[in-house]
Design a protein around this motif. Structure first.
Motif, mmCIF file in Angstrom:
data_model
loop_
_atom_site.group_PDB
_atom_site.id
_atom_site.type_symbol
_atom_site.label_atom_id
_atom_site.label_comp_id
_atom_site.label_asym_id
_atom_site.label_seq_id
_atom_site.Cartn_x
_atom_site.Cartn_y
_atom_site.Cartn_z
ATOM 1 N N ALA A 180 50.069 39.834 51.132
ATOM 2 C CA ALA A 180 49.865 38.323 50.201
ATOM 3 C C ALA A 180 49.575 37.190 50.374
ATOM 4 O O ALA A 180 49.184 36.716 50.050
ATOM 5 N N GLY A 181 50.527 36.894 51.380
ATOM 6 C CA GLY A 181 50.711 34.512 51.847
ATOM 7 C C GLY A 181 49.397 34.695 51.362
ATOM 8 O O GLY A 181 49.344 33.302 51.176
ATOM 9 N N GLY A 182 47.723 34.958 52.559
ATOM 10 C CA GLY A 182 46.438 34.499 52.924
ATOM 11 C C GLY A 182 46.372 34.432 51.214
ATOM 12 O O GLY A 182 45.307 33.231 51.058
ATOM 13 N N ARG A 183 46.329 35.002 50.640
ATOM 14 C CA ARG A 183 45.453 34.833 49.641
ATOM 15 C C ARG A 183 46.033 34.179 48.639
ATOM 16 O O ARG A 183 44.689 32.968 47.808
ATOM 17 N N ARG A 185 47.221 31.304 49.720
ATOM 18 C CA ARG A 185 46.737 30.360 49.837
ATOM 19 C C ARG A 185 45.539 30.214 49.779
ATOM 20 O O ARG A 185 44.913 28.592 49.222
ATOM 21 N N THR A 186 44.367 31.442 49.673
ATOM 22 C CA THR A 186 43.169 30.174 48.796
ATOM 23 C C THR A 186 43.131 29.913 47.361
ATOM 24 O O THR A 186 42.512 29.199 47.534
ATOM 25 N N VAL A 187 43.917 30.714 46.636
ATOM 26 C CA VAL A 187 44.288 30.055 45.410
ATOM 27 C C VAL A 187 44.608 28.692 45.391
ATOM 28 O O VAL A 187 43.979 27.907 45.265
ATOM 29 N N ALA A 188 45.781 28.521 46.204
ATOM 30 C CA ALA A 188 46.606 27.037 46.136
ATOM 31 C C ALA A 188 45.389 26.322 46.703
ATOM 32 O O ALA A 188 45.350 24.934 45.784
ATOM 33 N N VAL A 189 44.718 25.848 47.542
ATOM 34 C CA VAL A 189 43.997 25.232 48.649
ATOM 35 C C VAL A 189 42.065 25.351 47.681
ATOM 36 O O VAL A 189 42.659 24.036 47.334
ATOM 37 N N ILE A 190 41.432 26.126 46.914
ATOM 38 C CA ILE A 190 41.146 26.132 46.099
ATOM 39 C C ILE A 190 41.404 25.599 44.868
ATOM 40 O O ILE A 190 40.659 24.937 44.104
ATOM 41 N N VAL A 240 35.292 29.720 39.660
ATOM 42 C CA VAL A 240 35.879 30.220 40.416
ATOM 43 C C VAL A 240 37.081 30.833 40.793
ATOM 44 O O VAL A 240 37.662 31.550 41.666
ATOM 45 N N VAL A 241 37.728 29.751 40.808
ATOM 46 C CA VAL A 241 39.407 29.650 40.513
ATOM 47 C C VAL A 241 39.813 31.015 39.486
ATOM 48 O O VAL A 241 40.626 31.493 39.779
ATOM 49 N N ALA A 242 39.496 31.231 38.630
ATOM 50 C CA ALA A 242 39.870 32.240 37.835
ATOM 51 C C ALA A 242 39.482 33.243 38.046
ATOM 52 O O ALA A 242 40.524 34.381 38.020
ATOM 53 N N LEU A 247 41.039 38.624 40.749
ATOM 54 C CA LEU A 247 40.216 39.053 42.299
ATOM 55 C C LEU A 247 41.515 39.507 43.059
ATOM 56 O O LEU A 247 41.616 40.548 43.200
ATOM 57 N N LEU A 248 42.043 38.469 43.150
ATOM 58 C CA LEU A 248 43.020 38.432 43.997
ATOM 59 C C LEU A 248 44.354 38.730 44.026
ATOM 60 O O LEU A 248 45.494 39.168 44.604
ATOM 61 N N GLY A 249 44.481 39.282 42.497
ATOM 62 C CA GLY A 249 45.488 39.927 41.710
ATOM 63 C C GLY A 249 46.686 38.753 42.154
ATOM 64 O O GLY A 249 47.899 38.736 42.816
ATOM 65 N N VAL A 250 46.544 37.386 41.917
ATOM 66 C CA VAL A 250 47.668 36.657 42.110
ATOM 67 C C VAL A 250 48.941 36.616 40.277
ATOM 68 O O VAL A 250 48.350 37.113 39.904
ATOM 69 N N GLU A 251 49.782 35.714 40.484
ATOM 70 C CA GLU A 251 50.716 36.764 39.773
ATOM 71 C C GLU A 251 50.195 36.088 38.349
ATOM 72 O O GLU A 251 48.989 34.781 38.420
ATOM 73 N N ARG A 252 50.612 35.802 37.711
ATOM 74 C CA ARG A 252 50.256 35.981 35.616
ATOM 75 C C ARG A 252 50.344 34.540 35.312
ATOM 76 O O ARG A 252 49.594 33.997 35.301
ATOM 77 N N SER A 253 51.356 34.179 36.208
ATOM 78 C CA SER A 253 51.638 32.516 35.829
ATOM 79 C C SER A 253 50.503 31.804 36.276
ATOM 80 O O SER A 253 50.698 30.550 35.912
#
Lengths: 340, 439
Positions: A180-183, A185-190, A240-242, A247-253
Motif C-alpha cells: 500500500a506504500g504507493g497509495r 504516498r499519493t495521499v501524503a503528497v497531495i 479530493v484529499v478526503a 477510496l484508497l483505504g488509508v488508515e482511519r487516523s
C-alpha cells in the motif's frame, strides 16, 4: 533531516513504558490547547485594532507584564484588556513550550524530537519578539508576519502532539497492508500540497486584513480575487484529499482529519462570506431587502466575532491539515520500513 | 471569427498575468516600500484637466502639492495654519480644531489607557483612502463607491442642495451608518473619537476641494511655458527645501481666495436659514389620512415634482437607469468623456478612477432610507434633493408659485412612507441627534 533516524530509535525503548511519554504528550496537547485561544485573542487584537492599545513592550504601561494590576486590566478599556490578555496567554504558551522541551529532553529517546522541541521554543520566542517589535515600531509588515507565524506555530504545536502520541510511537502498524506504500504516498503528497495552499491562503488573508491605506484599489482587488480563487481551490482540494483517503483505504487516523477538513472548509467559506459582509457589505444590495437594510456596525460584537472566527478557523484548518500530513507521511514511513 | 476568439483569449490571458504581477509586487513590495508621509495627489482630476486643456499639468501639479503641504501638513502631521484659522473666525466654534485633527491623524496608537490616536487610519482609510478621495484599497469592490470627500459634496444632510453639511449632519452619518452600503455605523466608537473624525473629514474635504480649485486655476491661468509659477520664488525654495510652515501672509490673495470661499461655505452651513430641524417635519397624519395619501400619490406621479419619472409610478425605482452621480460625472461627462466608452475612459482609469456605475433611483417600496428614516430626513430629501445625485430638490412655494405648499409636502412625505407600508400612525418618533457641547 531528523526523519532519517533509524526506525528502531523511534521507539522510545524502555522509557515508553514509563510515565515520561505520557507527560510529553499531555504537554504537547496542552500547548495546542493554549495556543488556540491565543490565536482567537490575537485575532481580536487586530479586529479591534488593539495592537497599539498598549504603547510599550514587554512592559504594560510601565508595569511588569505579570504584575499589571488585575483590576485595571479586566475592567479597563476593552482593547487594553484584549491586548494584555494576548500578552499573558503568549507568555503562557512560552512557559509550556519550555516545560515541554525539558521533559522531552529528559524522557524522550528520540533526539530529533528533542530538536523539534527546541525549534518549537525558538518559534514561540521569535513570535513573541515579533509581537513586541510590532508594538514598538508599529509596523504593519511585522503585524502581518506576526499574524502568519501565529497559525504556523499553532500547526507546529498540533503536529508536536501528533508526534508525541502513542499512535506515533507505536508506529501505526496495525493497518499496514503490504504493497500500500504507493497509495499512501499519493495521499501524503497531495495533502502536503494542500498544506502549502492553506498557508498561502492565510498569507493572502493577512494581506487583506492588515491594510495601511496606501495600497491601491487595484492591488486590493487582485488580492481579494486571489483569496477567493484560492478558497475555491482549497474547497476542491480538501474534497479530493478526503475522497482519496476514503477510496484508497488509508488508515482511519489519516482519513478522519481529512474528512474533518471538508467540514471545516465549509464552515470557513460561510465565515469568509460573513467577514466580507460585516466589513464591506455586498455590492448587490438592490437584489435583496435584507442586504439593503443591513448596516455594518464597526467594532460591533457580532461583526468582531465573525471576523475573528474566520481567522481562527483558518488557523484550525492549517493545523488539521498539518496533522493529516504528518500522519500520512508517518504511515508511509512505517509502510516502507515494514515495522516500527 | 477565429481571430476574434484568439484575441479575446489573449486579452483574458494578459489580464490574468497582470493580476498575478500586481499581486506579486504587492506582496513582495510591501516589505521594501517605504510609506511616504504625504497625501496622494488628485491624479484623476489632474488627468481630466490634462485631457480637457490639452496641456501637461505636471509642473502645476507639483507646485500645488507644495502649497498644500505647507498649508495642511501631511497625513501624520496635519496643519490648520493660523492665518486660515483667523479667516475661519477663530471663534470657539471654529470649524475644526487642530487638537482633534491630531487625534484623528497619523498611525494607530495609544498614549494612555483607553485614548486612541490615528482614528482615521483605524476606521476609515480602507474605504475613503488616505487623502479622502474615496479611492481606498477596498473602494473598487463596493457599491455604492465610498464617498470622495475631495469634491466637498455630501448626500445625507439637512442643508439645501449645493450647500455643505453641518457638523451634526456628518456626525449623524457616523452614528447611523448608511444601510445597504459599506459605510458602517460608528456607534460603538467613543463620541469624542467621532467628533475628531468629523473634524478630520472636514479637513480632508476642505483640503481636497482647495486642491481641485488650485489645480484648475494653475492649469488655466498660469503661463507655465512662459516661465511663470504658481508660487512666489522664495516660497518655492523654502517649500522644496522641506521647510515647514509657509508664511501665509506672503501668499497672493488670489491663491488663498478659493480656500477662504470654501471655508466660508462650511461655516455658512451651520447657520443656513433653510437648514431643516426635527421640528420642521410634518406630523404623521395630522388630518384625514386617505385624503393625504391621495394627494401625495398625485404629486408623486404628477409633473410638478416628477418623482415617478425616476422612481417609477410604483416607486420601485427602475425608471431611470442611465444617470451618473456628480463624482462620476466629474471625470467623465465634465471632461467630455462618455462614461460608457471604455476607450475614452482608459486614461482616467489608469490614473486610478473607478469604473463608472449608473446612479440608480431608490426602490422606495422597501422603506430603507440611507439618509435616515426620520420624517425630517425624508422631508430634507424631498425639499433639498440629494446632493451629488440626479435626485433634484422639489420646487416649493413661496419661492416657486407652481411648487408645493407645506401641506402638500407633508402629503408627499407620508405617501413615500406609505409606499413601504410605513404609513400607520406616528413615525418611529423623532430621534434627536446627539447635539452637544463642542469643546
Amino acid at each position: 533531516m531528523t526523519e532519517c533516524q533509524p526506525a528502531a530509535k523511534d521507539v522510545a525503548g524502555p522509557a515508553a513504558a514509563s510515565a515520561g511519554p505520557k507527560i510529553i504528550h499531555r504537554l504537547a496537547v496542552g500547548l495546542t490547547v493554549v495556543v488556540f485561544p491565543l490565536i482567537w485573542v490575537g485575532g481580536l487584537v487586530t479586529t479591534y485594532d488593539a495592537g497599539m492599545a498598549v504603547p510599550d513592550w514587554p512592559t504594560t504601561y510601565g508595569w511588569n507584564m505579570f504584575a499589571y494590576p488585575l483590576s485595571t486590566w479586566l475592567s479597563g478599556p476593552f482593547d487594553l484588556m484584549v491586548e494584555h490578555s494576548h500578552r499573558l496567554l503568549g507568555s503562557m504558551a512560552g512557559l509550556v513550550a519550555i516545560a515541554l522541551l525539558i521533559v522531552a529532553y529528559r524522557y524522550d529517546g528520540r533526539p530529533w524530537f528533542v530538536g523539534w522541541c527546541v525549534l518549537l521554543l525558538l518559534a514561540v520566542i521569535a513570535q513573541g519578539i515579533l509581537g513586541g517589535v510590532r508594538v514598538l515600531f508599529d509596523e504593519r509588515v511585522i503585524a502581518k508576519v506576526h499574524g502568519c507565524v501565529g497559525p504556523a506555530f499553532f500547526a507546529m504545536a498540533a503536529v508536536t502532539a501528533t508526534m508525541a502520541s502513542s499512535w506515533w510511537r507505536r508506529g501505526a502498524w496495525q493497518q499496514v497492508a503490504t504493497g500500500a506504500g504507493g497509495r499512501k504516498r499519493t495521499v501524503a503528497v497531495i495533502s502536503s500540497v494542500l498544506l502549502a495552499i492553506v498557508f498561502l491562503q492565510l498569507v493572502l488573508g493577512a494581506q487583506l486584513r492588515h491594510l495601511t491605506g496606501w495600497e491601491t484599489h487595484r492591488q486590493f482587488t487582485a488580492l481579494t480575487h486571489a483569496h477567493l480563487g484560492t478558497a475555491g481551490l482549497l474547497a476542491v482540494g480538501v474534497v479530493v484529499v478526503a475522497l482519496l483517503a476514503w477510496l484508497l483505504g488509508v488508515e482511519r487516523s489519516v482519513r478522519r482529519p481529512a474528512m474533518a477538513l471538508v467540514g471545516l472548509v465549509l464552515v470557513q467559506l460561510a465565515l469568509g462570506g460573513g467577514t466580507w459582509i460585516v466589513n464591506y457589505a455586498l455590492p448587490w444590495q438592490e437584489l435583496n431587502k435584507m442586504l439593503a437594510s443591513y448596516t455594518i456596525h464597526a467594532k460591533g460584537f457580532v461583526e468582531s466575532l465573525i471576523i475573528t472566527a474566520h481567522m481562527a478557523t483558518g488557523s484550525l484548518i492549517l493545523a488539521v491539515t498539518a496533522v493529516t500530513v504528518a500522519r500520512a507521511w508517518r504511515c508511509r514511513w512505517v509502510a516502507l520500513r515494514g515495522s516500527p | 471569427m477565429k481571430a476574434a476568439g484568439t484575441e479575446r483569449l489573449r486579452a483574458a490571458w494578459r489580464s490574468v498575468v497582470r493580476s498575478l504581477l500586481i499581486l506579486a509586487t504587492c506582496i513582495l513590495g510591501q516589505g521594501c516600500r517605504q510609506q511616504e508621509d504625504a497625501f496622494p495627489p488628485n491624479k484623476v482630476f489632474a488627468k481630466r484637466l490634462e485631457l480637457q486643456q490639452g496641456v501637461s499639468v505636471e509642473s502645476a501639479h507639483k507646485e500645488v502639492q507644495l502649497l498644500l503641504r505647507a498649508l495642511f501638513g501631511t497625513p501624520n502631521q496635519p496643519r490648520w495654519p493660523a492665518a486660515i484659522a483667523a479667516a475661519d473666525g477663530q471663534t470657539p466654534q471654529s470649524l475644526v480644531s487642530l487638537t482633534r485633527l491630531e487625534r484623528a491623524a497619523g498611525a494607530v496608537r495609544s498614549n494612555e489607557e483607553g485614548v486612541h490616536w490615528g482614528l482615521y487610519r483605524e476606521h476609515c482609510v480602507a474605504c475613503h483612502g488616505v487623502a479622502g478621495n474615496g479611492l481606498g484599497p477596498a473602494a473598487a469592490l463596493l457599491n455604492p463607491y465610498p464617498r470622495d470627500f475631495q469634491m466637498g459634496v455630501f448626500k445625507w444632510k439637512r442643508t439645501p442642495r449645493g450647500e455643505k453639511p453641518t457638523r451634526d449632519d456628518l456626525h449623524r452619518v457616523l452614528v447611523r451608518g448608511v444601510p445597504g452600503t459599506a459605510m458602517p455605523s460608528f456607534l460603538h466608537v467613543d463620541r469624542e473619537d467621532r467628533e475628531a473624525l468629523v473634524d478630520y473629514t472636514i479637513y480632508l474635504a476642505v483640503r481636497g476641494e482647495y486642491e481641485r480649485r488650485l489645480l484648475q486655476w494653475a492649469v488655466t491661468e498660469v503661463d507655465w511655458e512662459g516661465g511663470e509659477h504658481l508660487l512666489p520664488r522664495q516660497l518655492l525654495d523654502a517649500a522644496s527645501g522641506g521647510e515647514g510652515a509657509v508664511a501665509v501672509e506672503s501668499l497672493d490673495d488670489e491663491l488663498l481666495r478659493p480656500l477662504q470661499q470654501i471655508l466660508q461655505q462650511w461655516r455658512r452651513a451651520e447657520e443656513d436659514p433653510l437648514l431643516l430641524a426635527v421640528g420642521d417635519a410634518p406630523l404623521p397624519f395630522s388630518q384625514d389620512q386617505e385624503k393625504a395619501l391621495l394627494s401625495g400619490a398625485e404629486l408623486f406621479q404628477g409633473t410638478v415634482v416628477g418623482c415617478a419619472f425616476c422612481h417609477g409610478p410604483d416607486g420601485k425605482g427602475a425608471a431611470q437607469v442611465n444617470n451618473f452621480d456628480d463624482w462620476t460625472r466629474d471625470y467623465t461627462v465634465m471632461a467630455g468623456i462618455n462614461p460608457l466608452d471604455a476607450e475614452q475612459l482608459a486614461p482616467l482609469l489608469e490614473a486610478g478612477a473607478l469604473k463608472p456605475r449608473p446612479a440608480m433611483p431608490r426602490n422606495l417600496t422597501w422603506g430603507i432610507y440611507r439618509g435616515g428614516d426620520e420624517l425630517v430626513d425624508l422631508m430634507a430629501r424631498i425639499t433639498h434633493g440629494i446632493d451629488g445625485t440626479p435626485m433634484p430638490s422639489a420646487p416649493l412655494q413661496p419661492q416657486n408659485p407652481q411648487g408645493l405648499n407645506v401641506e402638500q409636502l407633508g402629503d408627499l412625505v407620508r405617501f413615500v412612507r406609505s409606499l413601504a407600508g410605513r404609513d400607520q400612525g406616528a413615525g418611529k418618533g423623532d430621534w434627536e441627534p446627539e447635539r452637544g457641547s463642542m469643546p
